[in-house]
Structures are given as structure tokens and as C-alpha cells.
Design a protein around this motif. Structure first.
Motif, PDB file in Angstrom:
ATOM      1  N   GLU A  36       0.823  -1.191  -0.020  1.00 30.84           N
ATOM      2  CA  GLU A  36       0.057  -0.029   0.237  1.00 30.84           C
ATOM      3  C   GLU A  36       0.789   1.318  -0.050  1.00 30.84           C
ATOM      4  O   GLU A  36       1.782   1.381   0.678  1.00 30.84           O
ATOM      5  CB  GLU A  36      -0.809  -0.072   1.224  1.00 30.84           C
ATOM      6  N   HIS A  37       0.444   2.092  -0.826  1.00 35.99           N
ATOM      7  CA  HIS A  37       1.260   3.559  -0.877  1.00 35.99           C
ATOM      8  C   HIS A  37       2.649   3.394  -1.509  1.00 35.99           C
ATOM      9  O   HIS A  37       3.271   4.307  -1.523  1.00 35.99           O
ATOM     10  CB  HIS A  37       1.208   4.266   0.528  1.00 35.99           C
ATOM     11  N   PHE A  38       3.004   2.186  -2.274  1.00 37.42           N
ATOM     12  CA  PHE A  38       4.247   2.218  -2.781  1.00 37.42           C
ATOM     13  C   PHE A  38       4.469   3.157  -3.931  1.00 37.42           C
ATOM     14  O   PHE A  38       5.564   3.685  -3.932  1.00 37.42           O
ATOM     15  CB  PHE A  38       4.463   1.019  -3.708  1.00 37.42           C
ATOM     16  N   ASP A  39       3.463   3.756  -4.408  1.00 40.61           N
ATOM     17  CA  ASP A  39       3.490   4.859  -5.535  1.00 40.61           C
ATOM     18  C   ASP A  39       4.183   6.175  -4.864  1.00 40.61           C
ATOM     19  O   ASP A  39       4.962   6.801  -5.346  1.00 40.61           O
ATOM     20  CB  ASP A  39       2.186   5.402  -6.055  1.00 40.61           C
ATOM     21  N   GLN A  40       3.924   6.419  -3.348  1.00 45.95           N
ATOM     22  CA  GLN A  40       4.483   7.705  -2.765  1.00 45.95           C
ATOM     23  C   GLN A  40       5.998   7.185  -2.479  1.00 45.95           C
ATOM     24  O   GLN A  40       6.623   8.350  -2.668  1.00 45.95           O
ATOM     25  CB  GLN A  40       3.563   7.834  -1.707  1.00 45.95           C
ATOM     26  N   TYR A  41       6.350   6.193  -2.196  1.00 45.08           N
ATOM     27  CA  TYR A  41       7.887   5.784  -1.818  1.00 45.08           C
ATOM     28  C   TYR A  41       8.382   5.861  -3.302  1.00 45.08           C
ATOM     29  O   TYR A  41       9.305   6.472  -3.161  1.00 45.08           O
ATOM     30  CB  TYR A  41       7.739   4.354  -1.464  1.00 45.08           C
ATOM     31  N   GLU A  42       7.774   5.408  -4.317  1.00 39.92           N
ATOM     32  CA  GLU A  42       8.549   5.462  -5.611  1.00 39.92           C
ATOM     33  C   GLU A  42       8.626   6.974  -6.196  1.00 39.92           C
ATOM     34  O   GLU A  42       9.742   7.245  -6.508  1.00 39.92           O
ATOM     35  CB  GLU A  42       7.560   4.845  -6.586  1.00 39.92           C
ATOM     36  N   ASP A  43       7.749   7.861  -5.872  1.00 36.80           N
ATOM     37  CA  ASP A  43       7.752   9.220  -6.146  1.00 36.80           C
ATOM     38  C   ASP A  43       8.926   9.844  -5.172  1.00 36.80           C
ATOM     39  O   ASP A  43       9.692  10.562  -6.078  1.00 36.80           O
ATOM     40  CB  ASP A  43       6.495   9.840  -5.905  1.00 36.80           C
ATOM     41  N   ALA A  64       7.154   3.020   8.736  1.00 32.92           N
ATOM     42  CA  ALA A  64       5.703   2.808   8.470  1.00 32.92           C
ATOM     43  C   ALA A  64       5.017   1.796   9.417  1.00 32.92           C
ATOM     44  O   ALA A  64       5.764   0.683   9.437  1.00 32.92           O
ATOM     45  CB  ALA A  64       5.048   2.628   6.998  1.00 32.92           C
TER      46      ALA A  64
END
Length: 71
Positions: free
Chosen positions: A2-9, A69
Motif C-alpha cells: 500500500e502506498h508504494f507509489d508515494q515511496y516510488e515518487d 511505516a
């Protein structure tokens, strides 16, 4: 993950400014690590991510900066 896109960005933004940065992620279980590996590979971040099976304390002790997290 969950929320990997935020880590990626965040990882991509940081790498643009500091290309030498490396990210170490201790996964709670091997299955989670395997799923994360697919996300890391798809994001083109394999060269700067190290995924561990467990070992959160060792990862934090070796780090200069820690993002935690819970849950």
C-alpha cells in the motif's frame, strides 16, 4: 504494498538530486518482499533498492535516515 507509489515518487525525486542514494527496505515476510520486488522492478528502481527478509533493526542501525511505516 500500500502506498508504494508515494515511496516510488519520493525515491525518484531524491535520486534526481542525490544519485548516490540507496534505499534498504526490510519486509516483514518473504511474500511481502517478493511483491515489493515486482513493484521496485516495474518502477525501474532495482539498482538503488535492497529488499531484506526482516532485519529491521539492522537496517535502521546502518541507515543515515529512516522512514518508518507502522501497520
Amino acid at each position: 504494498m500500500e502506498h508504494f507509489d508515494q515511496y516510488e515518487d519520493a525515491a525518484k525525486w531524491l535520486r534526481e538530486r542525490r544519485p548516490e542514494l540507496r534505499f534498504v527496505v526490510p519486509a516483514a515476510r518473504p511474500a511481502i518482499r517478493e511483491g515489493m520486488q515486482g513493484l521496485v522492478d516495474a518502477a525501474g528502481l532495482r539498482d538503488c533498492f535492497t529488499l531484506l527478509d526482516g532485519q529491521p533493526r539492522a537496517a535502521m542501525a546502518a541507515a543515515d535516515v529512516v522512514l518508518v511505516a507502522s501497520g
